[in-house]
Structures are given as C-alpha cells and as structure tokens.
Scaffold this active site. Structure first.
Site, short mmCIF file in Angstrom:
data_model
loop_
_atom_site.label_atom_id
_atom_site.label_comp_id
_atom_site.label_asym_id
_atom_site.label_seq_id
_atom_site.Cartn_x
_atom_site.Cartn_y
_atom_site.Cartn_z
N GLY A 63 0.67 0.79 8.45
CA GLY A 63 1.94 0.20 8.43
C GLY A 63 1.44 0.15 6.51
O GLY A 63 2.74 -0.81 6.08
N CYS A 64 0.81 0.08 6.11
CA CYS A 64 0.31 0.06 4.31
C CYS A 64 0.68 0.89 3.99
O CYS A 64 0.17 2.16 3.63
CB CYS A 64 -1.37 -0.73 4.11
SG CYS A 64 -0.97 -2.51 4.97
N GLN A 65 1.81 0.73 3.17
CA GLN A 65 1.86 1.81 1.91
C GLN A 65 0.92 2.27 0.88
O GLN A 65 0.59 3.50 0.15
CB GLN A 65 2.90 1.36 0.76
CG GLN A 65 3.72 2.40 0.73
CD GLN A 65 5.07 2.61 0.21
OE1 GLN A 65 5.48 1.48 -1.00
NE2 GLN A 65 6.28 3.17 0.00
#
Lengths: 150, 412
Positions: free
Chosen positions: A57-59
């Site tokens: 969910g982190c870029q």
C-alpha cells in the site's frame, strides 16, 4: 532488554507536535526535518529487506520488521526514499517499547496536528496509513501469541 | 530557426492569460513544470466552457430547436478546426474521442478485430506510453497476433535499423508516438510510416506530446491514424481526436454501439451512420469539444514556430543548467526533443526530489511516467521530469536548479 517504562503514546505524539510547531508552518522546513529524522533511524540489516517485509500500500518501498522483547514491541524499518524513511521513524519513535495492547488501542492524531497531508500529499498519507496498519497487525500477532503462551 | 524566440515581455503577457499560474504554492510563486501530464488553460478556453453552459447547452445533431442548432454548429466547427490543425483532407476523418487512450483503444479494437489474424504482427517501440502498449497487448492476445517491440538507443531514439529488421510481410500495424512523454524524443514518424507502408502495414501515431509543441501535418507524415488529447494542448480534459484515413475508417466496424452512430435500427439488423458519426456513439462531450476549438486558436494565434522556438530555448537552458550539476544525470539526450527534461540524481530518490520541489512551489512529475518498460531499459526505477509549455520562463528553470541544489546539499 529495555525494562524502563516508556512514555505514553499520547505524550510522544504531543512531543512530535511541539517539534513541528517550531518549523513555522513552512513546507520545505518540514520536509527537510522529516528527511533528517530518517537519516537518524537505526539501520536495518540488509537481510531483512525482503519482499516479505515490504509494507503493502506504499508507493515507495518500505520494509518493516518487529520483535517482542518481554511484553514490549520493537520495530525496525527502512525505505528507499528519504521522506518515507523519516515518516516511518516517527511511528517507530511512538510505538517502540510499547505493549501490544497499547499499540492496538492507540489513536494517532499527530498527523493532522502537524499538517502532514499538506506537506507530503495524499498518496504518501495513504502509504502512512498502510504503515500504521502493518504495525498494528504485528501488535495483534504478538498480543495473540502472548495470550496463547500464558 | 528563422523566426526569433518570443521576447520575455511577450511571455509575461501570455502568462496573464493563464489564471492558474498567478497563485502561490507553499508560500512561493507556482512554477508549473508538469505540462507533459496536462497543460494549464488560457482564459479563452475557460470562457468558452462558461459561455457554452450559460448560453447554448443543448444536445447536438438531433434537435431542431435553436439551441440544438447552435450547439451542433459550434461542435462541428471544432471538427473543422481540428482538421485544419493537422491538415487532414476531410473533417469526416476527425472523430471525437475522450483522448489519446480512447483513440488507440478504438483503433486497436476495431481495426484489430477486423484485420488482425493469427500470426500477424503489431510493432510498437520501447518508448511508448502504457496507453500505446496495453491496447495492443489486449488485441494481440485476442487475435493470437504477436507484439514486437523496437528497441531504443542509449540516447533515447528509436533504433531504425532494428525497426527495419522487425518489419515483415506479417506486420499489420505499427504504433509509435510522435514525441516521447518521458524523454521528449521527437520520432521520425514520416520515415517510420514510409518504411511500414513498404510492407503494407498501417501506422498509428500517438500525438499526445506533439499537439502543443509541434507542427502536425498528417498528409505529410502519411500516417493512417493520428491521435491527440485536448488537455495536453491547452484544451479541456475529457476530449481529443482520432484522425483516420477515410478508406480505413469506412472499412472498420463500429467500436461502440448506441445513439448517434446508427442510421436505422431494427431488432433484425442495424445499419450504421456515415463517418465520422459511426464512431461517435452516444451524447459526446459537447462542452469540452466546443471549448477545444479555442485551444487550437490559442496555439495558432501564437504561432507554432514561435512556441517551438521558445520551448527549444527553455530546453537548451534547462539542459545546460542540469548538466552542470555533477550528481544529476539527464535520461534521454536525443538531438531532436520537445521541452522535456527527465533526470535522476545520485543517491536521491525521485519522489524525495519531487516532494522537496513541491515544498518550494515547483510542480514536476516523478516516477515511471506510465512507461515502465522504458525505465527497465535504462535500469532505473523512475525519473524526475520537468516538461515545459509556452508560458514557462528561464527564471523558473533557475528556481528548479536552486531547489534541486538545495536537496542535493542537504543529502550529501
């Protein structure tokens, strides 16, 4: 092993809010400060930087591990981007040495107070929520383990 | 170039036409360098949208009342303006779409279903945006055709020798961009088309990054399809055009069914409307199409040569400034480029640079720019991209360089 009782999550949040208040609401100063915090984060061993430890969910890429010492939780993290590393260091400052149930019950409000979304943007704010979620997952796992163990 | 670059005083006047540019971001004057993603809009485009909704709003082509007539006329005037802008032969060859992505999907799907067979080949380049990759992958998979990729050279040009070797009598379609959104490279589309035609293949040119910057003449290029997005050329979001040669468009089946695209409908058999309406099912994006005309006017009013000269100056200046910084490396150094500078900095992630620059009011793009295969080609995760438009100035490039130096100093 760290046996001293850590300050409460609420107290550490207040401390972070006070630190950011010194930065005159200047976006650049805040970003630089966050990067500086990241530089001070204790290094994570390279062997822990596995796909398994990546926060979904982190870029940016963020690796996160946790361990239980006694009844306290300790996190280690790293990121391929300096700002994200600084952001995860804030969470580590708050959560390291807390009991699993305290992490699970915590209500983090410092982000709004420091105007985080304004200086890091929505995408990173979403990634930040993913980090918190992952840390709470670890806390839940440790809590369950402790309950079964006892 | 024979025509002198626009004087700075003129740029000041041009900037005044763009209300969005006069704001402060994070306490500093906004520097907008994300024009390859979308350009800002001049007053005349914004006003056309307001005027349309305040004085004209009506559905087009079917109504006989005054407002419907007025809306239809304005809508068709944009089609004519688009025709003239790219020098197409007939306005029947101009189809309104949502943008380049829809235009490519339309051709891939309609032309592909009708004419691609098992074992046929589609050629794209390694410089393509995902929107000129994925639609072809989808249709190739469906039709059991093969997708071939022309490699790019180290400086970011399409390798024409390799292209020549990929072409064969199995090649049915060649799809390339006119200018690369990530590197800025201007591709020799007329040459690419000539080579494809020699093998009987049709050519689609993705003009997304050319619309605001280059002179476009589809008859000189001789491509079979050409696509533009309005929002990347000072126009509104949500519209664009697909140009197609009439004989090809006539031969292609409709892409979507609905109102507007039909002649007669019975449950047994439906006959389709003629061009261009065959490909315009449903109520189109009337307001944005009408305002799009003002974008063509804006560009032609300044003159494409003048725009090109000014942007070329900016590109040259930015390239010099960034090249003089030892830890900065420009990705994409082809001699022919539109105003795009993509770069990486030793030891600093593009996201961090983008965030730091934003804190100083400078808008750039960071990441893979929807060209992941191209990033793989250069073995990088992403770049920082500054892309220029006619309203940008050298002073803004100085601000970019200053901001960049500050991040570098901080990290080192």
């Amino acid at each position: 092993m760290n046996n001293e009782t850590p300050r409460s999550i609420a107290a550490i949040q207040d401390e972070i809010i006070a630190d950011f208040a010194l930065l005159d609401d200047d976006a650049e100063m805040k970003v630089l400060y966050v990067m500086e915090l990241g530089q001070k984060l204790p290094p994570m061993p390279d062997e822990d930087k596995t796909d398994e430890n990546i926060v979904k969910g982190c870029q940016s890429r963020v690796w996160l591990t946790a361990r239980l010492e006694g009844d306290r939780v300790y996190f280690t993290a790293d990121s391929n981007t300096a700002i994200t590393k600084g952001l995860v260091s804030l969470l580590i400052r708050i959560f390291n040495g807390q009991k699993p149930e305290a992490i699970l019950a915590s209500d983090l409000h410092f982000m709004n107070a420091i105007g985080m979304e304004r200086f890091i943007g929505t995408q990173r704010t979403n990634g930040f929520s993913a980090m918190i979620r992952q840390m709470k997952m670890y806390a839940l796992a440790f809590k369950t383990k402790m309950e079964i163990g006892s | 170039m024979a025509i002198p670059a626009t004087l700075p005083t003129d740029i000041k006047k041009i900037r005044e036409e763009f209300p969005v540019l006069s704001q402060k971001v994070n306490g500093r004057d906004l520097v907008y360098f994300d024009n390859a993603a979308t350009s800002q809009k001049p007053r005349q485009v914004i006003q056309a949208l307001i005027d349309y909704y305040q004085t004209t709003n009506a559905n087009i082509h079917r109504g006989i009342h005054t407002l419907a007539e007025r809306a239809t006329k304005a809508y068709e005037e944009t089609r004519e303006a688009a025709r003239a802008f790219i020098n197409a032969e007939s306005s029947e060859e101009i189809i309104f779409v949502r943008g380049v992505t829809e235009a490519i999907n339309l051709v891939a799907s309609s032309y592909g279903r009708a004419f691609l067979r098992e074992g046929d080949e589609v050629i794209i380049s390694a410089l393509e945006h995902h929107s000129n990759i994925v639609p072809w992958q989808l249709i190739c998979e469906q039709q059991k055709a093969k997708l071939r990729v022309i490699p790019v050279t180290d400086i970011g040009e399409i390798d024409l020798d390799a292209y020549g070797k990929l072409l064969s009598d199995r090649t049915r379609v060649v799809a390339v961009n006119h200018a690369s959104n990530t590197l800025g490279t201007i591709n020799p589309v007329a040459e690419i088309t000539r080579m494809a035609h020699a093998h009987g293949a049709v050519v689609l040119v993705d003009g997304a990054q050319a619309g605001a910057h280059l002179d476009i003449d589809v008859r000189a290029i001789d491509c079979d399809f050409y696509c533009l997005s309005a929002h990347k050329m000072y126009g509104p979001t949500g519209t664009g055009i697909l140009y197609g040669k009439k004989k090809l468009l006539d031969a292609m089946p409709p892409y979507q069914g609905g109102g507007e695209m039909i002649k007669d409908v019975t449950f047994e058999k439906t006959t389709y409307n003629e061009l261009p309406y065959k490909f315009e099912a449903g109520t189109p994006n009337i307001a944005d199409v009408i305002a799009y005309r003002e974008a063509f006017r804006f560009i032609l009013g300044l003159g494409r040569e003048t725009i090109r000269a000014h942007e070329h100056d900016l590109l040259t200046y930015a390239t010099e400034r960034l090249t003089s910084m030892p830890s900065v490396k420009i990705i994409g150094t082809a001699p022919e480029k539109v105003g795009v500078v993509s770069f990486v900095v030793d030891g600093i992630h593009p996201f961090d640079i983008g965030q730091m620059l934003d804190a100083r009011g400078i808008a750039v793009r960071t990441g893979h720019h929807c060209t992941q295969p191209l990033m793989d080609r250069y073995e990088i995760e992403g770049t920082v991209r500054a892309s220029f438009a006619v309203y940008n100035t050298k002073e803004e490039i100085d601000r970019l360089a200053e901001g960049l130096q500050r991040v570098i100093n901080f990290v080192k």
